[in-house]
Design a protein around this motif. Sequence first.
Motif, PDB file in Angstrom:
ATOM      1  N   LEU A 180       7.685 -15.601  -2.410  1.00 20.62           N
ATOM      2  CA  LEU A 180       7.205 -14.640  -1.405  1.00 20.62           C
ATOM      3  C   LEU A 180       6.934 -13.275  -2.038  1.00 20.62           C
ATOM      4  N   ILE A 181       7.840 -12.809  -2.881  1.00 21.93           N
ATOM      5  CA  ILE A 181       7.663 -11.506  -3.528  1.00 21.93           C
ATOM      6  C   ILE A 181       6.520 -11.554  -4.531  1.00 21.93           C
ATOM      7  N   ALA A 182       6.456 -12.635  -5.317  1.00 25.63           N
ATOM      8  CA  ALA A 182       5.414 -12.747  -6.346  1.00 25.63           C
ATOM      9  C   ALA A 182       4.018 -12.768  -5.730  1.00 25.63           C
ATOM     10  N   LEU A 183       3.883 -13.414  -4.580  1.00 22.68           N
ATOM     11  CA  LEU A 183       2.569 -13.497  -3.934  1.00 22.68           C
ATOM     12  C   LEU A 183       2.179 -12.197  -3.231  1.00 22.68           C
ATOM     13  N   ASN A 184       3.166 -11.362  -2.925  1.00 17.24           N
ATOM     14  CA  ASN A 184       2.877 -10.132  -2.177  1.00 17.24           C
ATOM     15  C   ASN A 184       3.271  -8.879  -2.945  1.00 17.24           C
ATOM     16  N   ILE A 185       3.384  -8.981  -4.271  1.00 19.77           N
ATOM     17  CA  ILE A 185       3.850  -7.836  -5.053  1.00 19.77           C
ATOM     18  C   ILE A 185       2.859  -6.678  -5.026  1.00 19.77           C
ATOM     19  N   SER A 186       1.566  -6.991  -4.845  1.00 17.80           N
ATOM     20  CA  SER A 186       0.551  -5.934  -4.772  1.00 17.80           C
ATOM     21  C   SER A 186       0.705  -5.097  -3.498  1.00 17.80           C
ATOM     22  N   THR A 187       1.406  -5.641  -2.499  1.00 17.64           N
ATOM     23  CA  THR A 187       1.675  -4.903  -1.261  1.00 17.64           C
ATOM     24  C   THR A 187       3.054  -4.251  -1.298  1.00 17.64           C
ATOM     25  N   ILE A 188       4.020  -4.971  -1.867  1.00 15.95           N
ATOM     26  CA  ILE A 188       5.407  -4.489  -1.878  1.00 15.95           C
ATOM     27  C   ILE A 188       5.560  -3.260  -2.775  1.00 15.95           C
ATOM     28  N   VAL A 189       4.978  -3.298  -3.982  1.00 14.23           N
ATOM     29  CA  VAL A 189       5.143  -2.188  -4.933  1.00 14.23           C
ATOM     30  C   VAL A 189       4.542  -0.888  -4.399  1.00 14.23           C
ATOM     31  N   PRO A 190       3.296  -0.876  -3.883  1.00 21.01           N
ATOM     32  CA  PRO A 190       2.772   0.375  -3.305  1.00 21.01           C
ATOM     33  C   PRO A 190       3.631   0.904  -2.155  1.00 21.01           C
ATOM     34  N   PHE A 191       4.207  -0.024  -1.345  1.00 23.79           N
ATOM     35  CA  PHE A 191       5.072   0.415  -0.247  1.00 23.79           C
ATOM     36  C   PHE A 191       6.316   1.124  -0.779  1.00 23.79           C
ATOM     37  N   ILE A 192       6.931   0.565  -1.826  1.00 20.79           N
ATOM     38  CA  ILE A 192       8.122   1.182  -2.422  1.00 20.79           C
ATOM     39  C   ILE A 192       7.760   2.521  -3.056  1.00 20.79           C
TER      40      ILE A 192
END
Length: 443
Positions: free
Chosen positions: A369-381
């Motif tokens: 889940l994290i690997a597939l959405n890392i492009s969204t998670i990292v900018p949010f953090i």
Amino acid sequence: MKLVAVNKSKEKTLMSIFSRFQNIKQSLPFELFVGMRYTRAKRRNHFISFISLTSMVGIGLGVAALIVVLSVMNGFQEELRSRILGVASHLQVTGANNVLADWQSVASKVQTAKHVTGTAPYIMAQGMLSNGQAVQGAIVRGVLPSQEGKVSDLAEHMRAGQLADLKAGEFGIVLGAELAQSLGVILGDKVVLMAPQGQFTPTGVVPRIKQFTVVGLFQIGMYEYDAGLALINIEDAAKLYRMGDNVSGVRLKLDDLFLAPKISRDLAVVLSDETQALFLTDWTQEHANFFRAIQMEKRVMFIILALIVAVAAFNIVSTLVMAVTDKRADIAIMRTFGASPPSIMAIFIVQGALIGVIGTVVGAFFGVLIALNISTIVPFIEHLFNVQFLAKDVYYISELPSHLLWGDVLTIVILSFLLSLIATLYPSWKASKMNPAEALRYD
């Protein structure tokens, strides 16, 4: 033999288990049923439950970290490969001393080969660029604008102008963005290109010098190219470097870049009838050390992070050792009811394996889940904490890339399960060797 009094509550519990087992024995093996029952049961010693939960969480975190880190490293590797091969060729055919005659014949032969999607001639040489007091060395590549797009992605990375502006006889030049910045030039400015090969005059050897007009700027995102590559028309390059009708070689693009070594060997047979000496090199040879270093780093990271899974998995040993001690009376009763030592061993293997399976499945789920959405998670953090992990003024790749390979996920899941299974063997074996009389004597 003296009979030992058995705790009535334990006897009642075990009889209930065996009674329930008799009802479902046709669909579920005895060992699996009891092992699952022990995993779900409320224990008197809550510390055992805490260690079990810690093991599950540790395995889950290790598996998730492995999946995410390997996916990010795969993303970096793919991103760098695409940027390098956006300028470099998949495969190239060159002549002796960097001179290839009758390149049209060579290009027509390799163009018909399987997996070859495009060809383009080029002239490669070194030069010195200057603008006023600014002087910078660079690799000068003469290209044919109409065919360059077939073998490289330079046209897609133009920041100003376009490759088509490199017209023969007009002496235009396209510079990398960093190179243009070093020289202090922009679109339309003049730069002087000096070729290292000199010409003999009555006053001595004089280097060949020609003024070029900057007609375009490109930015690939690799400093090696952005700060050290200049493009000119192939006819202008032939005049400046006195190549005549010759070129340095022919560049090829393939539909599968990983087939480059094999296709290189096949083309060597196709071109074997050529009278001139030809050399074939592919991208794996030109950038072998770079990609080998990335692959080595990936393997080392896999080993380091796998240790997290190993440490968490071997916490299962502590869990089962305490569980065996806690369940020694139950083991003795099951032995008296006819359970064999292998069955006792299988019960605790099932209990430990379930801990590993639950931790592995949960970790794999969140890791994917994290690997597939890392492009969204990292900018949010980054936005949440007002930080930037990859600053644009330091790194060329300002976004964290991720490329999930299901083969990596499968390898990690199998490794985690095997480590969990291995961790159950010793305490399960000790449980199977327990003497029923000795276990009941002190209970």
